[in-house]
Structures are given as structure tokens and as C-alpha cells.
Design an enzyme around this catalytic site. Structure first.
Site, PDB file in Angstrom:
ATOM      1  N   GLU A   1      22.117 -27.300  42.250  1.00 42.51           N
ATOM      2  CA  GLU A   1      22.352 -27.756  40.947  1.00 42.51           C
ATOM      3  C   GLU A   1      21.217 -28.232  40.204  1.00 42.51           C
ATOM      4  O   GLU A   1      21.112 -27.840  38.977  1.00 42.51           O
ATOM      5  CB  GLU A   1      23.318 -29.294  41.136  1.00 42.51           C
ATOM      6  CG  GLU A   1      24.776 -28.702  41.304  1.00 42.51           C
ATOM      7  CD  GLU A   1      25.422 -27.650  40.356  1.00 42.51           C
ATOM      8  OE1 GLU A   1      25.144 -27.984  39.013  1.00 42.51           O
ATOM      9  OE2 GLU A   1      26.280 -26.934  40.769  1.00 42.51           O
TER      10      GLU A   1
ATOM     11  N   CYS B   1      38.033 -11.725  28.054  1.00 36.72           N
ATOM     12  CA  CYS B   1      38.192 -12.935  28.498  1.00 36.72           C
ATOM     13  C   CYS B   1      39.710 -13.486  28.892  1.00 36.72           C
ATOM     14  O   CYS B   1      40.536 -13.187  28.138  1.00 36.72           O
ATOM     15  CB  CYS B   1      37.865 -13.769  27.060  1.00 36.72           C
ATOM     16  SG  CYS B   1      37.784 -15.849  27.523  1.00 36.72           S
TER      17      CYS B   1
ATOM     18  N   CYS C   1      42.231 -18.923  22.866  1.00 33.46           N
ATOM     19  CA  CYS C   1      41.022 -19.565  22.105  1.00 33.46           C
ATOM     20  C   CYS C   1      41.162 -19.554  20.624  1.00 33.46           C
ATOM     21  O   CYS C   1      41.240 -18.406  20.047  1.00 33.46           O
ATOM     22  CB  CYS C   1      39.772 -18.733  22.676  1.00 33.46           C
ATOM     23  SG  CYS C   1      38.104 -19.014  22.013  1.00 33.46           S
TER      24      CYS C   1
END
Length: 319
Positions: A36, A193, A199
Site C-alpha cells: 500500500e 463497466c 452510474c
């Protein structure tokens, strides 16, 4: 409300996700933490091919980082850039005495671990049901909820709203992959997507978020002077926040001292400015405070910035 969205997203991840990434094949909090930190400001390909495994080989555990000198940690970080990350990693290792806290709340108390990083380590290593908010996830949320304004607080609210608490690992990994592979910055592949019809920004994705007004990066002009004495060269370990802990040659914004020989010119791009520097070699007396003298083979063991590596290359070429 989001049950079908979660199912579509996880089905997409199951088929398209980057499941073989090494930090996704472990629940070791240290290995997740290192990934990370490295992935902040650095592409996956670069971290995977050049830095992740060599770093873990040198420091197999966080306790190994804690017991090492900062110089050694910086040397293994060399070339990855944004060296404050390495400094914070070293400081955090010592703060927790080589044993990471077992939850996000504890992780956020360590140096260099913000909310999103703490959530990522806690979700991936401990299964804590928390969303993350890296750059890819931010972009998805801006478009999914049609948010023009860049508002961190609002984004966190949306991150929790869309989050799937039953599958924290898979959901967060899926969101990162979706942002990296489909919901792209310049050319989003909206027809691929899994969030599709839900969306709200799908008809004009580039409008979300509003475009940042970019200003040209300032140019900083310096002279780098490599002082030589009896076959050794003067370097100083930086104590300022910028490039903290890295060794470097003498720098000045004043005219080069005389007599000195021009070795060449270097350019180095940083996140907030561009460095343009002429590099000189000088064998005049030099007693600037804080500098130490190193033979060429000793310099190899020091952690240098990319700019100083370029200056060193010019020195070798002209020797």
C-alpha cells in the site's frame, strides 16, 4: 438498494480482476502495508517488477525494518521516489515495535498512515469492513454519483454508501481494478463497466470531477558542485523534509566557485518543481559543515536522490 450493484461488481472482479498480484495472495499485514505504501504515487508494474520483492527480501518482517538504520531502508527504496514514504515506514515500524496494530484505528496513529491506507490494510489483512478511498476509487465515486466538486468529506460519505460490508476484500480490490482498467481518467470504457446503468455520470464521465486548473511547474536552477580531496568526494545527508535522509553533493543557487570544471547539465522532474542544474567538479579547499568524504566505492552504499545519481554519472564519465 445496492445488492445488484455489488453482485455485478463482484462478478466482474471474479472474471477480470488482477487476482495474481502477490499482495492479494497474502493476509500478512506487513506485506499488505508495504504494498500500500509503495503503490502510493507509483504504478503497479513498477512496484511489482523492481521494488516489492527486493524490499521484502532485505526486510522480511516489520521488526527487521524497525531494527535497521534509516540509511539501509532508504537504500532499498532508492529509485522509487517520494522518500518520505520510506522515512515514515521506518518511523512507524519503530513506533509499533515491529508489530502492526490489528485495526484501522490503531494503524492511523502511526506515521504516514492515513485513513485510506489504514482501511486498506485493515480490510485486506484483518477483514475489517471498511471502504478505501484511493485515486481510482475517488474517480469512480465522482462519476457514479455525478459529483463535480472535489470534496473529501462527501467522497467518504459516498464510499460508505456504496460499500459492500459483506465482502470488504473483494469489493475494495474490485473498485481499484475497475478504476485502473475501465473507469479510466481520460478514456473511460463505460460500455464495459459493471456499474453501467446505475452510474449517474455515464453520459458525460469526463465532467466528473471538475477539471483541475493546472499551473506550470516552477523551475529551480542550481549549481551542483562535486568537491574532491585525495580521491574522495564530499556529500551530506539531508535533514530537510524534502529528500530527507538521502545523501547529496553540495548545492548552491550562487555562481560556481572558481576554479571548477563543468561536468555537464542535469534535469530532474519532481512532483512540485523541475530541477535544472549544472554540475561542476572542484578540488579547492572545502570545509562546509555536515559534509563527509567518501571514496567512489563507498558512495555505492549510500542512498542518493536521482539527481545526485545523475551528477555521479557525469563525474564518472568525465573522470
Amino acid at each position: 438498494m445496492y445488492k445488484e450493484v455489488h453482485k455485478s461488481l463482484l462478478d466482474w472482479y471474479d472474471k477480470n480482476g488482477r487476482h495474481s498480484l502477490p499482495w492479494r495472495l497474502t493476509n500478512d499485514p506487513y506485506k499488505v502495508y508495504v504494498s500500500e505504501i509503495m503503490l502510493q504515487q507509483t504504478q503497479v508494474k513498477t512496484v511489482l517488477e523492481r521494488f516489492y520483492f527486493p524490499f521484502l527480501e532485505s526486510f522480511p518482517t516489520l521488526a527487521d525494518v524497525a531494527s535497521s538504520d534509516l540509511d539501509d531502508v532508504l537504500k532499498k527504496w532508492e529509485g522509487l521516489g517520494y522518500y518520505t514514504r520510506a522515512k515514515n515506514l521506518h518511523q512507524a515500524a519503530r513506533q509499533c515495535r515491529g508489530l502492526l496494530p490489528g485495526n484501522a484505528e490503531g494503524l492511523m496513529k502511526l506515521s504516514g498512515i492515513g485513513r485510506s491506507t489504514a482501511h486498506a490494510v485493515a480490510a485486506f489483512a484483518y477483514g475489517e469492513p471498511l471502504p478505501i478511498l484511493d485515486a481510482n476509487v475517488k474517480r469512480i465515486l465522482h462519476r457514479y454519483y455525478a459529483l463535480k466538486e472535489r470534496n473529501e468529506k462527501k467522497l467518504w460519505e459516498c464510499a460508505y454508501r456504496l460499500f459492500d460490508p459483506l465482502h470488504p476484500f473483494e469489493y475494495n480490490q474490485a473498485m481499484m481494478d475497475l478504476g485502473s482498467m475501465v473507469c479510466l481518467h481520460k478514456d473511460p470504457l463505460c460500455d464495459r463497466c459493471p456499474l453501467g446503468q446505475q452510474c449517474m455520470g455515464r453520459n458525460d464521465p469526463l465532467a466528473y470531477p471538475e477539471v483541475k486548473i493546472r499551473t506550470p511547474k516552477p523551475v529551480r536552477r542550481l549549481n551542483v558542485i562535486v568537491y574532491e580531496r585525495n580521491g574522495k568526494y564530499a556529500l551530506r545527508q539531508r535533514i530537510s523534509r524534502f529528500l530527507h535522509g538521502l545523501w547529496g553533493f553540495f548545492e548552491t543557487d550562487e555562481a560556481a566557485v572558481k576554479p571548477s570544471r563543468l561536468l555537464g547539465h542535469i534535469t530532474q522532474h519532481y512532483s512540485h518543481f523541475t530541477l535544472e542544474a549544472d554540475v561542476y567538479r572542484c578540488d579547492e579547499a572545502f570545509d562546509e559543515e555536515g559534509f563527509e568524504w567518501f571514496a567512489p566505492e563507498e558512495i555505492e552504499a549510500l542512498s542518493l536522490s536521482r539527481a545526485d545519481h545523475k551528477a555521479l554519472a557525469l563525474l564518472r564519465y568525465n573522470s
